[in-house]
Write a protein that holds these residues in place. Structure first.
Motif: not given
Length: 422
Positions: A365-390
């Motif tokens: 679930g760290l990686l699977t949308p819509p929650v994917c808190v791990g992906l959102y956290t990692a995206s925020s580190v480099i200011n990247l929109s999380a949907d680009r990493a899906f």
């Protein structure tokens, strides 16, 4: 009653209410209106759930990890990992995965590990030409190591739910965690084999970076040594780890400030409040399950229809994978473990093996949308929109599913070490 609870909870979940309210409102309505239970009973049970001694280790391990974050430990671990593997194919990515494994051994927070290591490694990877979506997905995937390699909040919560000693759940996560570490390293090597390699570090540089990282590397020895020597309980070990982290930050590295210490206390308070509010409200569901005898009825159903342990574990995995897509790993545990623990025991599935299967599937679930808190956290580190990493995340979701299925068929990885250490 259970169907009503689940239906009401799903409605509240899709209305974007906080998870603890989803648990609390859905279950309490059924408990008080459908089962005629008094509020005092629910409050007493919730209070008992959050005051279990084993749970005391959670805020202490989180605090130790946050202090380590502000003591320069993460940077020293990164330097050491880079000196070891920086010249490998995809060396920067491999170093990030290895550093996550190191950091997992003394930090109780997945998101803190992603932030601490990612803030150092991810900008370097981007400067060297690594794809931003791949970098984000890799950081989020490596965060799953935190849920497996001890000390782990997931292990502590699982022990509180099942009565399995924390020392056993910690030990159960060691080999599965190392297995996932190796798999992620192989994926990075293959995926990034064409990337420019770093210069091989000299022996003297490796020794110097090891010397700098040694105080941090001693932390897992202190934590696990205290538990498995029998000298300390998990809570006492977590307290010792916190004191060691402060000593390391102020005296050895001399990078921790009183401001940083205060920020660590604030971060610990926030993380603990989130976890314990979920635990308190999730006990309302356990009351409904107890009074409706849902676990016993499910156990009878599984036995009557001849479900094998492997079939059961696959069903557990599918349910945890689906739930993990919508809610975080802690509420998934409180939703499923009380129900499936009884079935596992009737089918003679070791509870340590069940823990690894739960964690492997729910942790995706760290990686699977819509929650994917791990992906959102990692995206925020480099200011990247999380949907680009899906898109890149799907690679690691596939790898994670293969890994989780491996854990179903290799129970010895989870059960051998706890048995050997008894």
């Amino acid at each position: 009653m259970v169907f009503v609870v689940i239906s009401l909870s799903l409605v509240l979940l899709f209305l974007s209410l906080p998870i603890f309210l989803v648990f609390g409102i859905g279950s309490s309505v059924v408990a008080t209106q459908g089962l005629d239970l008094p509020w005092s009973t629910l409050i007493q049970i919730a209070f008992g759930a959050v005051t279990k001694q084993v749970l005391l280790a959670i805020p202490l391990f989180v605090f130790a990890g946050l202090v380590m974050l502000r003591s320069g430990v993460a940077r020293r671990l990164v330097d050491f990992a880079m000196a070891l593997v920086g010249h490998w194919p995809g060396g920067l990515g491999v170093a990030m995965v290895i550093t996550m494994g190191f950091f997992a051994a003394f930090c109780g927070s997945i998101l803190a590990a992603i932030t601490a290591v990612g803030a150092i490694m991810m900008p370097q990877m981007l400067r060297k030409g690594y794809s931003a979506p791949f970098t984000v997905a890799l950081a989020a995937a490596a965060g799953l190591l935190e849920a497996l390699i001890p000390p782990s909040n997931a292990a502590i919560i699982y022990s509180a739910l099942t009565g399995v000693p924390v020392s056993d759940t910690f030990a159960a996560g060691v080999f599965p965690g190392l297995t996932l570490l190796v798999i992620l390293i192989l994926v990075v090597i293959v995926r990034c084999r064409h990337m420019e390699r770093e210069t091989r570090a000299s022996l003297s540089h490796r020794i110097s970076t090891f010397r700098e990282a040694l105080p941090g590397l001693l932390t897992p020895v202190i934590i696990l040594g205290g538990i498995y020597s029998g000298l300390l309980t998990p809570s006492e070990t977590a307290a010792v780890a916190s004191v060691w982290a402060i000593f390391l930050g102020f005296t050895i590295h001399r990078e921790l400030t009183f401001g940083g210490l205060w920020q660590s206390l604030q971060g610990t308070a926030v993380t603990t409040a989130v976890i314990f509010s979920i635990i308190a409200m999730a006990t309302f569901l356990s009351v409904v399950l107890t009074y409706t005898q849902a676990p016993q009825k499910l156990t009878t159903f599984f036995i009557e229809y001849g479900v094998t342990p492997i079939m059961f574990l696959f069903m557990v995995g599918a349910i945890c994978l689906i739930l993990g897509t919508f809610v975080e790993i802690v509420p998934v545990f409180y939703l499923t473990v009380p129900v499936f623990m009884a079935i596992a025991m009737s089918l003679e599935v070791p509870l340590t093996h069940l823990y690894i299967v739960f964690t492997a599937f729910a942790g995706l679930g760290l990686l699977t949308p819509p929650v994917c808190v791990g992906l959102y956290t990692a995206s925020s580190v480099i200011n990247l929109s999380a949907d680009r990493a899906f898109g890149s995340a799907m690679l690691f979701v596939g790898v994670g599913i293969v890994y989780a299925v491996m854990m179903i068929f290799l129970p010895g990885l989870a059960t051998w070490l706890p048995a050997a250490l008894r």
